[in-house]
Motif scaffolding. Structure first.
Motif, PDB file in Angstrom:
ATOM      1  N   LYS A 103      -7.919   1.726   2.592  1.00  0.00           N
ATOM      2  CA  LYS A 103      -7.520   3.096   2.223  1.00  0.00           C
ATOM      3  C   LYS A 103      -6.762   3.128   0.899  1.00  0.00           C
ATOM      4  O   LYS A 103      -7.032   3.965   0.037  1.00  0.00           O
ATOM      5  CB  LYS A 103      -6.651   3.725   3.334  1.00  0.00           C
ATOM      6  N   SER A 104      -5.803   2.223   0.751  1.00  0.00           N
ATOM      7  CA  SER A 104      -4.977   2.254  -0.465  1.00  0.00           C
ATOM      8  C   SER A 104      -5.785   1.831  -1.684  1.00  0.00           C
ATOM      9  O   SER A 104      -5.782   2.517  -2.717  1.00  0.00           O
ATOM     10  CB  SER A 104      -3.768   1.323  -0.319  1.00  0.00           C
ATOM     11  N   VAL A 105      -6.504   0.735  -1.568  1.00  0.00           N
ATOM     12  CA  VAL A 105      -7.177   0.206  -2.762  1.00  0.00           C
ATOM     13  C   VAL A 105      -8.393   1.061  -3.136  1.00  0.00           C
ATOM     14  O   VAL A 105      -8.587   1.395  -4.317  1.00  0.00           O
ATOM     15  CB  VAL A 105      -7.494  -1.306  -2.565  1.00  0.00           C
TER      16      VAL A 105
ATOM     17  N   ILE B 268      -2.072   9.548  -4.200  1.00  0.00           N
ATOM     18  CA  ILE B 268      -0.813   9.281  -3.490  1.00  0.00           C
ATOM     19  C   ILE B 268      -1.096   8.452  -2.252  1.00  0.00           C
ATOM     20  O   ILE B 268      -2.030   8.736  -1.501  1.00  0.00           O
ATOM     21  CB  ILE B 268      -0.110  10.580  -3.050  1.00  0.00           C
ATOM     22  N   ASP B 269      -0.268   7.432  -2.051  1.00  0.00           N
ATOM     23  CA  ASP B 269      -0.360   6.613  -0.847  1.00  0.00           C
ATOM     24  C   ASP B 269       0.830   7.007   0.034  1.00  0.00           C
ATOM     25  O   ASP B 269       1.972   6.927  -0.392  1.00  0.00           O
ATOM     26  CB  ASP B 269      -0.270   5.136  -1.248  1.00  0.00           C
ATOM     27  N   THR B 270       0.544   7.449   1.255  1.00  0.00           N
ATOM     28  CA  THR B 270       1.648   8.032   2.042  1.00  0.00           C
ATOM     29  C   THR B 270       2.678   6.974   2.462  1.00  0.00           C
ATOM     30  O   THR B 270       3.862   7.270   2.537  1.00  0.00           O
ATOM     31  CB  THR B 270       1.134   8.821   3.268  1.00  0.00           C
ATOM     32  N   ASP B 271       2.217   5.736   2.733  1.00  0.00           N
ATOM     33  CA  ASP B 271       3.200   4.683   3.067  1.00  0.00           C
ATOM     34  C   ASP B 271       4.169   4.483   1.893  1.00  0.00           C
ATOM     35  O   ASP B 271       5.387   4.375   2.086  1.00  0.00           O
ATOM     36  CB  ASP B 271       2.493   3.354   3.361  1.00  0.00           C
ATOM     37  N   ALA B 272       3.624   4.446   0.675  1.00  0.00           N
ATOM     38  CA  ALA B 272       4.467   4.243  -0.508  1.00  0.00           C
ATOM     39  C   ALA B 272       5.408   5.433  -0.699  1.00  0.00           C
ATOM     40  O   ALA B 272       6.587   5.271  -1.045  1.00  0.00           O
ATOM     41  CB  ALA B 272       3.590   4.039  -1.740  1.00  0.00           C
TER      42      ALA B 272
HETATM   43 MG   LIG Z   1      -2.454   1.244   2.682  1.00  0.00          MG
END
Ligand SMILES: [Mg+2]
Ligand SMILES: Nc1ncnc2c1ncn2[C@@H]1O[C@H](COP(=O)(O)OP(=O)(O)OP(=O)(O)O)[C@@H](O)[C@H]1O
Ligand SMILES: O=C(O)C1=C[C@@H](O)[C@@H](O)[C@H](O)C1
Length: 197
Positions: free
Chosen positions: A36-38, A52-56
């Motif tokens: 998901k992030s990459v 936007i990455d929600t964990d970050a």
């Molecule tokens: Mg991720």
């Protein structure tokens, strides 16, 4: 589509997907290690929209790591914070938003995501996920005696729920660039399907 596209074909695919998305957000869901992030970041870049990455984002607003949040406040509090942060991020579009692995599983967050744009499930099998997540140990839910079995249990519980996403894109051992092409094609396909209905 598995072959790599020429730069011209890739940019026209991205333009078509950008038109298909309009003002909506594109939200990536799926298990830890699905990409998901990459892949989300690469898709945002192709579409020329913010990523936007929600964990970050959660780590930024709380000034704590996800692991610290889990151990200080527990999973329920983490989920409540995740719902609030995602609700805020979904306002306004278009954006690409990559969520944490459990976000879409929470009923409140799932409702917000369904209302807030087009959701894409990156679906991977156990061996692919395991190969990607076993290299790092920062994921609190996998700090168990048998993390591979835990991952399998999470798959059993969560896959029926992830399948509620608007789009499903298999995330196997294919190049990241091919993943981007497949996501963009799926977004275009969804818009075409909407026009026919
Ligand atoms: Mg991720
Ligand atoms: N198609 C791919 N080919 C090769 N490596 C990949 C691919 N997709 C993801 N990866 C790698 O797998 C790892 C996990 O990817 P990523 O961090 O994007 O997963 P995630 O879904 O965001 O996981 P989490 O829910 O834990 O945040 C990264 O090292 C990433 O580079
Ligand atoms: O699958 C999950 O429930 C999680 C995935 C990560 O992205 C983080 O959001 C956190 O570790 C929880």
């Amino acid at each position: 589509m598995t072959d790599l596209l020429t730069p011209v074909a890739a940019s026209s695919l991205a333009e078509e997907a950008r038109d298909a998305l309009g003002q909506r957000n594109l939200i990536f869901v799926g298990l830890m290690g699905a990409g998901k992030s990459v892949i989300g970041r690469m898709v945002a870049q192709a579409l020329s929209v913010p990523f936007i990455d929600t964990d970050a984002e959660i780590e930024k607003v709380s000034r704590m790591s996800i692991a610290e949040l889990f151990s200080a406040y527990g999973e329920a509090e983490f989920r409540a914070l995740e719902t609030r942060v995602i609700g805020r991020l979904l306002r306004g579009g278009p954006k690409v938003i990559s969520t944490g692995g459990g976000a879409f599983i929470n009923e409140n967050t799932r409702r917000l995501i369904k209302e807030g744009g087009v959701s894409v499930w990156l679906k991977a099998d156990l061996d692919v996920l395991w190969e990607r997540v076993n290299k790092r140990d920062h994921r609190p839910l996998l700090k168990t005696e048998n993390p591979k079995a835990t991952l399998q249990n999470l798959m059993n519980q969560r896959y029926p729920i992830y399948s509620e996403a608007d789009l499903t894109v298999p995330s196997g051992n294919v190049r990241k660039e091919t993943m981007v092409t497949n996501v963009l094609s799926a977004v275009i396909g969804l818009a075409k399907k909407g026009q026919r209905e």
